[in-house]
Design an enzyme around this catalytic site. Structure first.
Site, PDB file in Angstrom:
ATOM      1  N   LYS A 122      54.631  13.815  21.422  1.00 53.57           N
ATOM      2  CA  LYS A 122      55.878  14.062  21.432  1.00 53.57           C
ATOM      3  C   LYS A 122      56.898  13.761  22.755  1.00 53.57           C
ATOM      4  CE  LYS A 122      56.675  15.778  16.968  1.00 53.57           C
ATOM      5  NZ  LYS A 122      57.607  15.417  16.142  1.00 53.57           N
ATOM      6  N   SER A 124      58.783  24.277  16.452  1.00 51.11           N
ATOM      7  CA  SER A 124      57.969  25.291  16.241  1.00 51.11           C
ATOM      8  C   SER A 124      56.794  24.799  17.245  1.00 51.11           C
ATOM      9  CB  SER A 124      57.445  25.665  14.933  1.00 51.11           C
ATOM     10  OG  SER A 124      56.853  24.606  14.376  1.00 51.11           O
ATOM     11  N   GLY A 172      50.994  18.794   1.774  1.00 54.38           N
ATOM     12  CA  GLY A 172      52.053  18.390   2.144  1.00 54.38           C
ATOM     13  C   GLY A 172      52.400  16.799   2.059  1.00 54.38           C
ATOM     14  N   GLU A 218      48.653  12.471   5.221  1.00 53.70           N
ATOM     15  CA  GLU A 218      49.153  13.602   5.099  1.00 53.70           C
ATOM     16  C   GLU A 218      48.132  14.713   4.627  1.00 53.70           C
ATOM     17  OE1 GLU A 218      53.521  13.414   3.822  1.00 53.70           O
ATOM     18  OE2 GLU A 218      52.282  12.414   2.306  1.00 53.70           O
ATOM     19  N   SER A 249      47.213  12.372  17.473  1.00 51.25           N
ATOM     20  CA  SER A 249      48.438  12.635  17.804  1.00 51.25           C
ATOM     21  C   SER A 249      48.525  13.841  18.998  1.00 51.25           C
ATOM     22  CB  SER A 249      49.508  13.018  16.485  1.00 51.25           C
ATOM     23  OG  SER A 249      48.810  13.968  15.918  1.00 51.25           O
ATOM     24  N   ASP A 298      54.680  15.133   0.884  1.00 52.71           N
ATOM     25  CA  ASP A 298      56.468  14.631   0.539  1.00 52.71           C
ATOM     26  C   ASP A 298      56.484  13.289   0.824  1.00 52.71           C
ATOM     27  OD1 ASP A 298      55.822  15.839   3.124  1.00 52.71           O
ATOM     28  OD2 ASP A 298      57.804  15.020   3.468  1.00 52.71           O
TER      29      ASP A 298
END
Length: 328
Positions: free
Chosen positions: A59, A84, A214, A210, A310, A216
């Site tokens: 990130k 979060s 989750g 995924e 990640s 989506d």
């Protein structure tokens, strides 16, 4: 942003520009190999270890790329973000590096370690109730009220381009890959990865991973439009998205080849394998590509496979609990 003519939000040039922008500030993280892993899955596997990135996750790449492009006037007023976890820390550190301040909107029940890490980089933390509040609306209002520049976790071209620099470094180091596996949450990392990888090597398959609860993005790609699901309950908290981002989906629907799903138990197995055999600590979201390989969820593998590990932001108590067989 996507235009009416179909211009993509980011291109390979944007990722290359981001790489120049973050050079010397973000770490160029290592690529690990394991003969044991290669033998288990029947392929050469190259792990791009963003758990060794600053703040412990990829990130920071996108946050710094976006923040460093603000004008001096914008930087003087400060930066806002909502997150979060890893994005909160990334924006807080980016602000500190650039000599400005950050205000981060975080859930009231965020783990104490994550809030402490964010505040440790000098940010002010404002909390909200994640079960009744809309973090996007609250975050936008907070930024507007205080005159701050908002950097969202993934719905931003500079953020997506910055995230793509991890994959750019990977292929620069190891050459063309047959496939790359990437965790998928809001979709920023895989959008940047797909843009970089396909821009350099169009034949490389980009496979998102995924958690089963989750899915989506998988559902959205199959439907050809963004699909919303109930907020997922999964140990991969960094991937607990209920709807793909608008910008990220506009990239991923064109460039992502498939989505693999993994169970929480398979994620735990991957965390244990990474610790015991690779000697690295990986958070649940960062372990999903490895879980897909080990559990055979990515189908028949080609010869050379890369993956983005990640992040590794997990406290010792939770890590021990997840590593213990049968725990949650």
């Amino acid at each position: 942003m996507t235009t009416g003519t179909g211009t993509p939000p980011i291109t390979l040039d944007d990722v290359l520009g981001a790489a120049a922008q973050i050079k010397g500030v973000a770490h160029r993280t290592p690529v690990l190999r394991s003969r044991t892993l290669d033998q288990l899955v029947g392929a050469e596997v190259f792990l791009k270890c963003e758990n060794f990135q600053r703040i412990g996750a990829f990130k920071f790449r996108g946050a710094y790329n976006a923040a460093s492009r603000l004008t001096p006037e914008q930087l003087a007023r400060g930066i806002a973000a909502y997150s979060s976890g890893n994005h909160a820390q990334a924006v807080a550190l980016a602000a500190r590096e650039l000599g400005t301040t950050a205000v981060i909107l975080m859930p009231e029940d965020v783990p104490a370690s994550k809030r402490a890490a964010t505040e440790g980089y000098g940010a002010e933390v404002v909390t909200y109730d994640r079960y009744s509040g809309d973090r996007v609306a609250i975050g936008e209002a907070l930024a507007a009220d205080r005159g701050l520049s908002l950097i969202p976790p993934y719905e931003h071209p500079h953020v997506m381009a910055g995230q793509g620099t991890a994959a750019l470094e990977l292929v620069e180091e190891v050459g063309e890959l047959d496939a790359v596996l990437v965790p998928v949450g809001g979709g920023g990392l895989i959008a940047g990865t797909a843009t970089a990888v396909k821009g350099l090597h169009p034949r490389t398959r980009v496979i998102g991973v995924e958690p089963e609860a989750g899915d989506d993005t998988k559902r959205s790609l199959e439907a050809g439009r963004r699909v919303s699901i109930p907020v997922p309950r999964t140990i991969a908290d960094g991937q607990a998205a209920d709807t793909p981002g608008e910008l990220t989906f506009s990239v991923n629907r064109r460039l992502v080849d498939e989505i693999a799903l993994v169970s929480d138990e398979e994620i735990k197995d991957a965390i244990r394998f990474a610790f015991e055999r690779l000697k690295i600590v990986v958070e649940p979201s960062g372990a999903t590509p490895l879980a897909a390989l080990l559990a055979g969820r990515a189908g028949r593998l080609p010869d050379r496979v890369g993956m983005i590990v990640s992040g590794g932001n997990i406290d010792s108590e939770r890590f021990a609990r997840l590593c213990a067989s049968g725990s949650s």
